[in-house]
Design a protein around this motif. Structure first.
Motif, PDB file in Angstrom:
ATOM      1  N   PHE A 199      20.691  19.126 -33.300  1.00  0.00           N
ATOM      2  CA  PHE A 199      20.684  17.789 -32.712  1.00  0.00           C
ATOM      3  C   PHE A 199      21.307  17.754 -31.315  1.00  0.00           C
ATOM      4  O   PHE A 199      21.361  16.690 -30.695  1.00  0.00           O
ATOM      5  CB  PHE A 199      21.422  16.801 -33.622  1.00  0.00           C
ATOM      6  CG  PHE A 199      20.848  16.731 -35.002  1.00  0.00           C
ATOM      7  CD1 PHE A 199      19.692  16.009 -35.251  1.00  0.00           C
ATOM      8  CD2 PHE A 199      21.454  17.409 -36.059  1.00  0.00           C
ATOM      9  CE1 PHE A 199      19.150  15.950 -36.535  1.00  0.00           C
ATOM     10  CE2 PHE A 199      20.918  17.354 -37.340  1.00  0.00           C
ATOM     11  CZ  PHE A 199      19.770  16.618 -37.576  1.00  0.00           C
ATOM     12  N   ASP A 200      21.778  18.897 -30.844  1.00  0.00           N
ATOM     13  CA  ASP A 200      22.378  18.974 -29.507  1.00  0.00           C
ATOM     14  C   ASP A 200      21.309  19.441 -28.528  1.00  0.00           C
ATOM     15  O   ASP A 200      21.019  20.624 -28.412  1.00  0.00           O
ATOM     16  CB  ASP A 200      23.551  19.953 -29.512  1.00  0.00           C
ATOM     17  CG  ASP A 200      24.249  20.015 -28.157  1.00  0.00           C
ATOM     18  OD1 ASP A 200      23.806  19.313 -27.211  1.00  0.00           O
ATOM     19  OD2 ASP A 200      25.225  20.776 -28.035  1.00  0.00           O
ATOM     20  N   PHE A 201      20.723  18.502 -27.800  1.00  0.00           N
ATOM     21  CA  PHE A 201      19.595  18.842 -26.936  1.00  0.00           C
ATOM     22  C   PHE A 201      20.019  19.493 -25.628  1.00  0.00           C
ATOM     23  O   PHE A 201      19.174  19.785 -24.785  1.00  0.00           O
ATOM     24  CB  PHE A 201      18.757  17.588 -26.665  1.00  0.00           C
ATOM     25  CG  PHE A 201      18.106  17.049 -27.912  1.00  0.00           C
ATOM     26  CD1 PHE A 201      17.132  17.769 -28.579  1.00  0.00           C
ATOM     27  CD2 PHE A 201      18.510  15.831 -28.441  1.00  0.00           C
ATOM     28  CE1 PHE A 201      16.546  17.292 -29.745  1.00  0.00           C
ATOM     29  CE2 PHE A 201      17.937  15.342 -29.600  1.00  0.00           C
ATOM     30  CZ  PHE A 201      16.955  16.070 -30.252  1.00  0.00           C
ATOM     31  N   ASN A 202      21.315  19.708 -25.457  1.00  0.00           N
ATOM     32  CA  ASN A 202      21.772  20.496 -24.318  1.00  0.00           C
ATOM     33  C   ASN A 202      21.803  21.982 -24.649  1.00  0.00           C
ATOM     34  O   ASN A 202      22.134  22.802 -23.803  1.00  0.00           O
ATOM     35  CB  ASN A 202      23.169  20.039 -23.873  1.00  0.00           C
ATOM     36  CG  ASN A 202      23.134  18.683 -23.205  1.00  0.00           C
ATOM     37  OD1 ASN A 202      22.280  18.416 -22.370  1.00  0.00           O
ATOM     38  ND2 ASN A 202      24.054  17.806 -23.587  1.00  0.00           N
ATOM     39  N   GLN A 203      21.488  22.314 -25.896  1.00  0.00           N
ATOM     40  CA  GLN A 203      21.435  23.709 -26.312  1.00  0.00           C
ATOM     41  C   GLN A 203      20.099  23.976 -26.999  1.00  0.00           C
ATOM     42  O   GLN A 203      19.475  23.068 -27.556  1.00  0.00           O
ATOM     43  CB  GLN A 203      22.578  24.041 -27.287  1.00  0.00           C
ATOM     44  CG  GLN A 203      23.956  23.902 -26.685  1.00  0.00           C
ATOM     45  CD  GLN A 203      25.016  24.479 -27.600  1.00  0.00           C
ATOM     46  OE1 GLN A 203      25.087  25.685 -27.812  1.00  0.00           O
ATOM     47  NE2 GLN A 203      25.849  23.612 -28.156  1.00  0.00           N
TER      48      GLN A 203
ATOM     49  N   ARG B 243      11.816  22.258 -32.689  1.00  0.00           N
ATOM     50  CA  ARG B 243      13.231  22.674 -32.673  1.00  0.00           C
ATOM     51  C   ARG B 243      13.501  23.723 -33.743  1.00  0.00           C
ATOM     52  O   ARG B 243      14.165  24.731 -33.504  1.00  0.00           O
ATOM     53  CB  ARG B 243      14.136  21.470 -32.912  1.00  0.00           C
ATOM     54  CG  ARG B 243      14.276  20.517 -31.757  1.00  0.00           C
ATOM     55  CD  ARG B 243      15.099  21.082 -30.627  1.00  0.00           C
ATOM     56  NE  ARG B 243      16.534  20.933 -30.845  1.00  0.00           N
ATOM     57  CZ  ARG B 243      17.453  21.393 -30.005  1.00  0.00           C
ATOM     58  NH1 ARG B 243      17.091  22.061 -28.924  1.00  0.00           N
ATOM     59  NH2 ARG B 243      18.735  21.214 -30.252  1.00  0.00           N
TER      60      ARG B 243
ATOM     61  N   LEU C  10       8.597  17.106 -32.825  1.00  0.00           N
ATOM     62  CA  LEU C  10       9.878  17.442 -32.216  1.00  0.00           C
ATOM     63  C   LEU C  10      10.753  18.231 -33.196  1.00  0.00           C
ATOM     64  O   LEU C  10      11.389  19.221 -32.807  1.00  0.00           O
ATOM     65  CB  LEU C  10      10.596  16.170 -31.762  1.00  0.00           C
ATOM     66  CG  LEU C  10       9.960  15.414 -30.589  1.00  0.00           C
ATOM     67  CD1 LEU C  10      10.703  14.108 -30.334  1.00  0.00           C
ATOM     68  CD2 LEU C  10       9.948  16.274 -29.334  1.00  0.00           C
TER      69      LEU C  10
ATOM     70  N   SER D  89      11.194  27.383 -24.386  1.00  0.00           N
ATOM     71  CA  SER D  89      12.616  27.068 -24.434  1.00  0.00           C
ATOM     72  C   SER D  89      12.969  26.026 -23.400  1.00  0.00           C
ATOM     73  O   SER D  89      12.315  25.861 -22.392  1.00  0.00           O
ATOM     74  CB  SER D  89      13.452  28.324 -24.172  1.00  0.00           C
ATOM     75  OG  SER D  89      13.198  28.833 -22.887  1.00  0.00           O
TER      76      SER D  89
ATOM     77  N   GLY E 242      16.878  25.135 -22.316  1.00  0.00           N
ATOM     78  CA  GLY E 242      18.289  25.193 -22.639  1.00  0.00           C
ATOM     79  C   GLY E 242      19.093  25.223 -21.367  1.00  0.00           C
ATOM     80  O   GLY E 242      19.492  26.273 -20.898  1.00  0.00           O
TER      81      GLY E 242
ATOM     82  N   GLY F 121      11.858  16.143 -20.273  1.00  0.00           N
ATOM     83  CA  GLY F 121      11.723  15.019 -21.186  1.00  0.00           C
ATOM     84  C   GLY F 121      10.744  13.974 -20.669  1.00  0.00           C
ATOM     85  O   GLY F 121       9.976  13.397 -21.442  1.00  0.00           O
TER      86      GLY F 121
ATOM     87  N   PHE G 126      12.616  24.204 -27.528  1.00  0.00           N
ATOM     88  CA  PHE G 126      11.516  23.719 -28.342  1.00  0.00           C
ATOM     89  C   PHE G 126      10.386  24.748 -28.295  1.00  0.00           C
ATOM     90  O   PHE G 126      10.130  25.346 -27.259  1.00  0.00           O
ATOM     91  CB  PHE G 126      10.996  22.379 -27.803  1.00  0.00           C
ATOM     92  CG  PHE G 126      11.992  21.261 -27.856  1.00  0.00           C
ATOM     93  CD1 PHE G 126      12.973  21.141 -26.876  1.00  0.00           C
ATOM     94  CD2 PHE G 126      11.950  20.329 -28.869  1.00  0.00           C
ATOM     95  CE1 PHE G 126      13.889  20.108 -26.918  1.00  0.00           C
ATOM     96  CE2 PHE G 126      12.857  19.284 -28.919  1.00  0.00           C
ATOM     97  CZ  PHE G 126      13.840  19.175 -27.942  1.00  0.00           C
TER      98      PHE G 126
END
Length: 302
Positions: A95-99, A75, A71, A3, A5, A31, A102
């Motif tokens: 598509f919200d990579f702040n939430q 997800r 990727l 994860s 997040g 990242g 992976f």
């Protein structure tokens, strides 16, 4: 589950998640390490693919497809099994990579399916490229897990009170303790701030898996260089070794989002490891009598 997040899962550690900010936007260590992971895998595979006669020019699109599919797969597997309510109530969260996060297994499956399609489409020697690529997957994981360490995700569970004090005796009469010896794996995690277990020693599962994956990379690389007996051998060995490594490390994981609801005993990754191991056995059984197809190293021609 793996994860990432930030600010979503309160039990996650925050060791050094952001390496710099620009105009309020944070650029995360996870990242950055993911970029290094893909780069390391690509550099090694590019060199080894030439040895089995694969034109590296054909791999340019292959790498792009692999990265996108990996990727997307990582997800999707994360949301479907770790946070299905969040995903199905709002699919755009994908598509919200702040939430969310992976999942490595999802990335491996997505990348393998997309890569296999491309290999077949371009008539690239299927098993030879898979064998060359198998060790590099573990190299990428070894690098990527360092990003998990910085981000604080995928952390271990608490070292129980019964395990504090003496952990093991060493030759010469010295002992390893949780609280007594600087540099012990448990100690360098202690106190970094892990939500409601702040200040308590936890298992450094990110380091466990990074070192384990690098060891598998070295082992598979040795097999590929010195002990290849049939096409598909190295890929099959990957499917046999990684599930054992991952299932073992999962017993030390402590992040709730990994998913531990399968029969009340297993995490999602442990369940996925079962068919993965079985597929590895099947490939060995089918391919081991076929031997090595001829291969001529690729040479650049002007």
């Amino acid at each position: 589950m793996d994860s990432l997040g930030y600010g979503v899962h309160p039990v996650e550690a925050c060791m050094y998640p952001t390496f710099f900010r620009f105009q309020g936007q944070g650029f995360h260590m996870w990242g950055l390490m993911l970029m290094f992971a893909f780069a390391a895998a690509i550099l090694v595979l590019n060199k080894r693919a030439k040895k089995v006669g694969v034109d590296p020019d054909l791999l340019v699109m292959f790498y792009q497809i692999i990265i996108i599919a990996a990727l997307a797969g990582s997800r999707l597997l994360h949301f479907v099994f770790a946070e299905p309510a969040l995903f199905f109530s709002n699919p755009l969260v994908f598509f919200d990579f702040n939430q969310g996060g992976f999942a490595f297994y999802g990335g491996a499956i997505g990348g393998a399916l997309a890569g296999s399609w491309y290999i077949k489409r371009k008539s690239i020697p299927f098993w030879k490229l898979l064998d060359a690529a198998a060790p590099t997957l573990m190299l990428g994981l070894a690098v990527g897990r360092i990003g998990c360490f910085f981000g604080g995700c995928c952390h271990g569970r608490l070292v129980e009170a019964a395990q504090t004090g003496t952990l093991l005796s060493l030759p010469g009469g010295s002992v390893v303790t949780v609280d007594g010896l600087p540099g012990v794996a448990f100690n360098f995690i202690k106190g970094v701030g892990v939500g409601n277990i702040h200040g308590s020693p936890i298992f450094p599962t990110q380091a466990f898996e990074s070192l384990g994956a690098f060891s598998v990379f070295l082992f598979l690389s040795w097999l590929w260089e010195k002990r290849r007996r049939f096409d598909g051998q190295i890929f099959a060995c990957l499917l046999l070794t990684y599930p054992i490594l991952r299932s073992t490390i999962e017993t030390f994981r402590g992040d709730v989002v990994r998913g531990t609801d399968w029969f009340g005993l297993f995490s999602t990754s442990q369940v996925v490891s079962i068919p993965t191991f079985a597929i590895g056995l099947a490939i060995l059984a089918v391919r081991m009598r076929k031997g090595l197809e001829p291969e001529t190293p690729w040479v650049y021609e002007e």
